[in-house]
Motif scaffolding. Structure first.
Motif, PDB file in Angstrom:
ATOM      1  N   ALA A   1     -27.816 126.718 -37.417  1.00 39.64           N
ATOM      2  CA  ALA A   1     -28.377 127.977 -37.909  1.00 39.64           C
ATOM      3  C   ALA A   1     -27.630 129.153 -37.273  1.00 39.64           C
ATOM      4  CB  ALA A   1     -29.864 128.045 -37.593  1.00 39.64           C
ATOM      5  N   LEU A   2     -26.307 129.084 -37.308  1.00 42.75           N
ATOM      6  CA  LEU A   2     -25.491 130.059 -36.593  1.00 42.75           C
ATOM      7  C   LEU A   2     -25.701 131.485 -37.093  1.00 42.75           C
ATOM      8  CD1 LEU A   2     -23.362 130.452 -34.384  1.00 42.75           C
ATOM      9  CD2 LEU A   2     -21.616 130.113 -36.126  1.00 42.75           C
ATOM     10  N   VAL A   3     -25.604 131.711 -38.390  1.00 38.96           N
ATOM     11  CA  VAL A   3     -25.686 133.073 -38.925  1.00 38.96           C
ATOM     12  C   VAL A   3     -27.049 133.721 -38.656  1.00 38.96           C
ATOM     13  CG1 VAL A   3     -25.609 134.460 -41.041  1.00 38.96           C
ATOM     14  CG2 VAL A   3     -23.851 132.736 -40.617  1.00 38.96           C
ATOM     15  N   PRO A   4     -28.161 133.087 -39.028  1.00 41.74           N
ATOM     16  CA  PRO A   4     -29.440 133.752 -38.753  1.00 41.74           C
ATOM     17  C   PRO A   4     -29.729 133.905 -37.256  1.00 41.74           C
ATOM     18  CG  PRO A   4     -29.810 131.555 -39.663  1.00 41.74           C
ATOM     19  CD  PRO A   4     -28.351 131.837 -39.770  1.00 41.74           C
ATOM     20  N   THR A   5     -29.260 132.958 -36.457  1.00 44.01           N
ATOM     21  CA  THR A   5     -29.472 133.066 -35.013  1.00 44.01           C
ATOM     22  C   THR A   5     -28.706 134.247 -34.445  1.00 44.01           C
ATOM     23  OG1 THR A   5     -29.859 130.699 -34.765  1.00 44.01           O
ATOM     24  CG2 THR A   5     -29.161 131.885 -32.800  1.00 44.01           C
ATOM     25  N   VAL A   6     -27.460 134.400 -34.859  1.00 40.40           N
ATOM     26  CA  VAL A   6     -26.652 135.519 -34.366  1.00 40.40           C
ATOM     27  C   VAL A   6     -27.275 136.847 -34.793  1.00 40.40           C
ATOM     28  CG1 VAL A   6     -24.409 136.666 -34.573  1.00 40.40           C
ATOM     29  CG2 VAL A   6     -24.517 134.214 -34.139  1.00 40.40           C
ATOM     30  N   ILE A   7     -27.750 136.931 -36.020  1.00 43.08           N
ATOM     31  CA  ILE A   7     -28.374 138.167 -36.495  1.00 43.08           C
ATOM     32  C   ILE A   7     -29.627 138.470 -35.686  1.00 43.08           C
ATOM     33  CG2 ILE A   7     -29.545 139.265 -38.456  1.00 43.08           C
ATOM     34  CD1 ILE A   7     -27.580 137.612 -40.251  1.00 43.08           C
ATOM     35  N   ALA A   8     -30.495 137.480 -35.491  1.00 42.61           N
ATOM     36  CA  ALA A   8     -31.711 137.687 -34.692  1.00 42.61           C
ATOM     37  C   ALA A   8     -31.360 138.095 -33.268  1.00 42.61           C
ATOM     38  CB  ALA A   8     -32.569 136.413 -34.689  1.00 42.61           C
ATOM     39  N   ALA A   9     -30.341 137.461 -32.706  1.00 40.21           N
ATOM     40  CA  ALA A   9     -29.937 137.761 -31.334  1.00 40.21           C
ATOM     41  C   ALA A   9     -29.335 139.151 -31.207  1.00 40.21           C
ATOM     42  CB  ALA A   9     -28.954 136.707 -30.834  1.00 40.21           C
ATOM     43  N   VAL A  10     -28.571 139.577 -32.190  1.00 41.46           N
ATOM     44  CA  VAL A  10     -27.977 140.915 -32.130  1.00 41.46           C
ATOM     45  C   VAL A  10     -29.073 141.981 -32.184  1.00 41.46           C
ATOM     46  CG1 VAL A  10     -26.575 142.578 -33.437  1.00 41.46           C
ATOM     47  CG2 VAL A  10     -25.697 140.284 -33.002  1.00 41.46           C
TER      48      VAL A  10
END
Length: 195
Positions: free
Chosen positions: A54-63
């Motif tokens: 879940a790289l893309v949604p995780t990165v967005i949530a983390a940013v």
């Protein structure tokens, strides 16, 4: 020597020639420590997200959550390493949740905006939340952090209103909501509400 002490030492060395006052030195030390923790945390989050697929949604949530955390503060573990590990796991889980919400078709901008308005109210009341290890002494700096925190949640509301990508919107909102929850007094042992 821990990261906070290293940041203060670097700040002292950088500001020695510039004759900065204590408020400016504190801001520079805070910035150095935040930068190092951000880089390490982001690498840990990307590693976990890759494992959860879940790289893309995780990165967005983390940013989104991570930026709000830098300016709003919140609950802390007793070491930065525990904080980084916990953040990596939580943001990866948020990424998976965002992906599943979109996969199952639960798409409601109204719910996302309601969560963001709730977060905005909490941020306006509670932010910034410091900790005993990194207290914020300057009232001016505290006021700036509050304004930036509120502004960032408002910016996220704007993103949700303009963006038609529900995965981006859901991930961003989950990151903001998680970070907002860390401001609650139940997760912060010391001070109550700050203004």
């Amino acid at each position: 020597m821990d990261l906070s002490q290293i940041s203060e030492r670097i700040s002292r060395n950088l500001t020695a020639e510039l004759d900065f006052d204590d408020d400016k030195k504190e801001i520079i030390a805070y910035g150095i420590e935040s930068l190092v923790l951000t880089v390490l945390g982001f690498l840990a989050i990307m590693g976990m997200a890759f494992l959860f697929k879940a790289l893309v949604p995780t990165v967005i949530a983390a940013v989104f959550g991570g930026f709000l955390r830098r300016v709003s503060g919140g609950a802390h573990f007793d070491t930065p390493l525990k904080c980084l590990a916990f953040g990596a796991v939580v943001y990866s889980i948020l990424g998976v949740i965002a992906k599943e919400i979109v996969n199952y078709g639960f798409q409601s901008s109204g719910f996302l905006l309601a969560f963001l308005l709730f977060s905005l109210a909490l941020v306006a009341i509670l932010a910034p939340v410091d900790c005993e290890a990194k207290p914020i002494h300057s009232q001016n700096f505290r006021r700036k952090l509050k304004i930036i925190s509120i502004g960032f949640v408002i910016l996220t509301i704007g993103v949700v209103l303009v963006s038609h990508n529900f995965l981006v919107n859901t991930s961003a909102v989950l990151g903001i909501v998680f970070q907002t929850m860390t401001l609650l007094p139940v997760f912060n042992k010391k001070r109550g509400i700050t203004t």
